[in-house]
Design an enzyme around this catalytic site. Structure first.
Site, PDB file in Angstrom:
ATOM      1  N   CYS A  37       0.829  -1.213   0.000  1.00  0.00           N
ATOM      2  CA  CYS A  37       0.000   0.000   0.000  1.00  0.00           C
ATOM      3  C   CYS A  37       0.863   1.262   0.000  1.00  0.00           C
ATOM      4  O   CYS A  37       0.554   2.251   0.667  1.00  0.00           O
ATOM      5  CB  CYS A  37      -0.974  -0.003   1.177  1.00  0.00           C
ATOM      6  SG  CYS A  37      -2.222  -1.291   1.058  1.00  0.00           S
ATOM      7  N   ALA A  38       1.946   1.192  -0.760  1.00  0.00           N
ATOM      8  CA  ALA A  38       2.850   2.336  -0.919  1.00  0.00           C
ATOM      9  C   ALA A  38       3.398   2.292  -2.340  1.00  0.00           C
ATOM     10  O   ALA A  38       4.604   2.262  -2.566  1.00  0.00           O
ATOM     11  CB  ALA A  38       3.982   2.283   0.106  1.00  0.00           C
TER      12      ALA A  38
END
Length: 448
Positions: free
Chosen positions: A379-380
Site C-alpha cells: 500500500c505504498a
C-alpha cells in the site's frame, strides 16, 4: 542504538526528562506462538510469523484484558446500570492510557477510530477550508490519499533533503497547511526526522500529522517532546487486533470540523436544529464505539510501557541485524533502502530475489518452510516503484493505475500489476530460529 537517538532533533534534556525507568519485567508473550502449519510433504512445522508490519499477533496481556472486560460489557456513556458505568470507566481510562503512552499534552483530544487510515481520513474532514497538505511520495496510501488539496514531494535522497524539501514546499503555500509524514517507513523500516520536520512546519505556520503506525510497536514516542500536532496509529499493529485505532492531537480543528459520523453521541440535542458536541471526542465517536478495541489498545500500551523499551529495542535490533546480514550475504538478494544500510530503522526488511517474483518467493516460503511474509507494494505504490527503479504509472486522470479482475482480487486490492517486493518484519514473538529459517530458505531458493 538507544531508544532516543532515532529523534536526533529532540533536545537532550527533553529526552532525558521523559526517559522511562528501566524495568526487569519480562517481554510479554503473544498468542499463537505455538501455532503449527502444514508444509509440502504433509509435515507440520512451527509457524515463523515474519509479517508483523501487516498485523501483529495479540499479546497475552491484551487478551486477558479483553476477557476480563467481557462479563460486564455494556453500553457506554448513557447507561445508569452498574455494568454500563463500569464499561464507561474502562473506556475512558483507555483514553487516558493512550494519551500517556504517546506523551500527549493534557488538552489533546484522543479519538478512537478503526485504524490509521480511518484516523487520517477523520482529520482530513476537519481541516480548515482551503488547507494545503504537503506529503512525500514515500507515504503509505493512508497518508497519501485522503487530502483534497495536496502537494506531493519526491522521495528525498537523504534525511536532510526531506527537511529541505518540506521547508521549500511549505514556504510557497498561502493559507492553512499541514505536513504529513511517517515516523517509520512501512516499506523499509527507516526512521524519519520527525522532530526536524515538525520544527520546519511550525516555522511556516503549518501543522504536522505523523503516521506512527509502524513506530509505536517498536519505539517509544513522545508527542510533547517532539512538538507534534497529531499522531495516528492502529491497534492491530500494536498487538491489539480488535479493530481500534486512534487519532491524538490538538482540539481546535477537530472541534470545528464536521462530525465524522452523524448519529447518537455526537449531538447535544436534536430538534428543528441540531446542536453538535463541541468536544471533539464525542463529536467524532458517534454510535456505539468499539469499547473492547479501545480496552485492548490501552492494554497493549500498558504492557509495552511496563516491559520497558530498553529490552524490547535490544532484542529487536539483535534479530534485525542478524536478518539483514544474512540476506546481504546471499547472491541475487537486494534489500530495499531509501537512505542506505546504516540509517536507523525498526524491524522491517523488504527485498527482492533475482529470477523470482515476490509472490513466488512468498508462496515458496510459506508452502515449503512454514514462513509468513508479505509480498507486493505494501500500500505504498509510488515509493516501492521508486525503490525498484520503475517509472510512476498514472491514468489519464492522474491517478495510479491498478489491476483489474482476478489479479486485483488476488492482491487484496492493493497492488497494480508491476514488479513488487517481499517484506519480512519482526516483533515480540519473533525468534532467532525464525530469522535463521528465513535466511536459509532464501539462500536455498536463490541457489536453485
Amino acid at each position: 542504538m538507544s531508544t532516543l537517538t532515532i529523534f536526533s532533533s529532540v533536545p537532550a534534556h527533553a529526552a532525558a526528562e521523559e526517559a522511562p525507568a528501566v524495568t526487569s519485567r519480562p517481554i510479554p508473550a503473544v498468542l499463537g506462538a505455538d501455532l503449527e502449519v502444514p508444509v509440502k510433504g504433509g509435515r507440520l512445522v512451527g509457524y515463523a510469523n515474519l509479517d508483523y508490519a501487516a498485523s501483529a499477533p495479540c499479546l497475552e496481556p491484551v487478551s486477558a484484558a479483553v476477557t476480563a472486560a467481557l462479563p460486564a460489557y455494556s453500553s457506554v456513556h448513557r447507561g445508569a446500570g452498574y455494568a454500563s458505568q463500569l464499561t464507561t470507566a474502562r473506556y475512558e481510562q483507555a483514553r487516558h492510557t493512550v494519551r500517556a503512552f504517546v506523551g500527549a499534552r493534557t488538552d489533546d483530544a484522543v479519538i478512537f477510530t478503526r485504524n490509521t487510515t480511518d484516523a487520517t481520513n477523520l482529520l482530513s474532514r476537519c481541516l480548515p477550508a482551503d488547507t494545503t497538505t504537503v506529503v512525500f511520495d514515500t507515504e503509505h496510501h493512508a497518508s497519501l490519499l485522503p487530502w483534497q488539496k495536496s502537494v506531493r514531494l519526491a522521495p528525498p535522497a537523504f534525511p536532510g533533503e526531506a527537511v529541505r524539501a518540506a521547508d521549500e514546499a511549505l514556504a510557497g503555500i498561502e493559507g492553512p497547511k499541514l505536513l504529513v509524514v511517517t515516523a517509520a517507513s512501512n516499506v523499509t523500516g527507516e526512521l524519519w526526522p520527525i522532530a526536524a520536520l515538525a520544527h520546519v512546519a511550525h516555522r511556516h505556520g503549518a501543522r504536522i500529522l505523523v503516521d506512527a503506525a509502524q513506530l509505536v510497536p517498536h519505539r517509544r514516542l513522545n508527542l510533547t517532546a517532539l512538538d507534534l500536532d497529531y499522531v495516528a496509529f492502529s491497534g492491530h499493529k500494536l498487538y491489539a487486533p480488535f479493530g481500534a485505532g486512534v487519532l491524538v492531537g490538538r482540539r481546535d480543528w477537530l472541534a470545528a470540523g464536521e462530525p465524522y459520523l452523524k448519529g447518537g453521541g455526537a449531538v447535544r440535542s436534536v430538534g428543528d436544529d441540531t446542536e453538535w458536541h463541541d468536544d471533539p471526542e464525542p463529536r467524532h465517536e458517534a454510535g456505539t464505539p468499539n469499547v473492547l478495541g479501545a480496552i485492548a489498545l490501552a492494554a497493549a500500551c500498558d504492557a509495552l510501557t511496563a516491559t520497558g523499551w530498553t529490552a524490547l529495542v535490544r532484542e529487536e535490533e539483535r534479530l534485525i541485524a542478524r536478518l539483514r546480514s544474512g540476506l546481504a550475504a546471499i547472491e541475487g538478494v537486494r534489500e530495499l533502502s531509501l537512505w542506505g544500510d546504516d540509517h536507523p530503522r525498526v524491524g522491517i526488511v523488504s527485498f527482492t530475489v533475482d529470477g523470482y517474483s515476490a509472490r513466488e518467493v512468498a508462496e515458496t516460503l510459506s508452502s515449503e518452510y512454514g514462513i509468513g511474509v508479505r509480498d507486493g507494494k505494501f500500500c505504498a505504490h509510488p515509493f516501492v516503484r521508486h525503490l525498484l527503479g520503475e517509472p510512476e504509472r498514472r491514468s489519464s486522470a492522474g491517478e495510479s493505475e491498478g489491476r483489474s479482475g482476478r489479479d486485483h482480487e488476488h492482491a487484496g486490492g492493493c497492488e497494480d500489476g508491476t514488479a513488487s517486493a517481499v517484506r519480512a518484519s519482526i516483533g515480540i514473538g519473533s525468534t532467532q530460529e525464525h530469522v535463521d529459517r528465513l535466511v536459509a530458505a532464501v539462500r536455498d531458493l536463490a541457489s536453485r
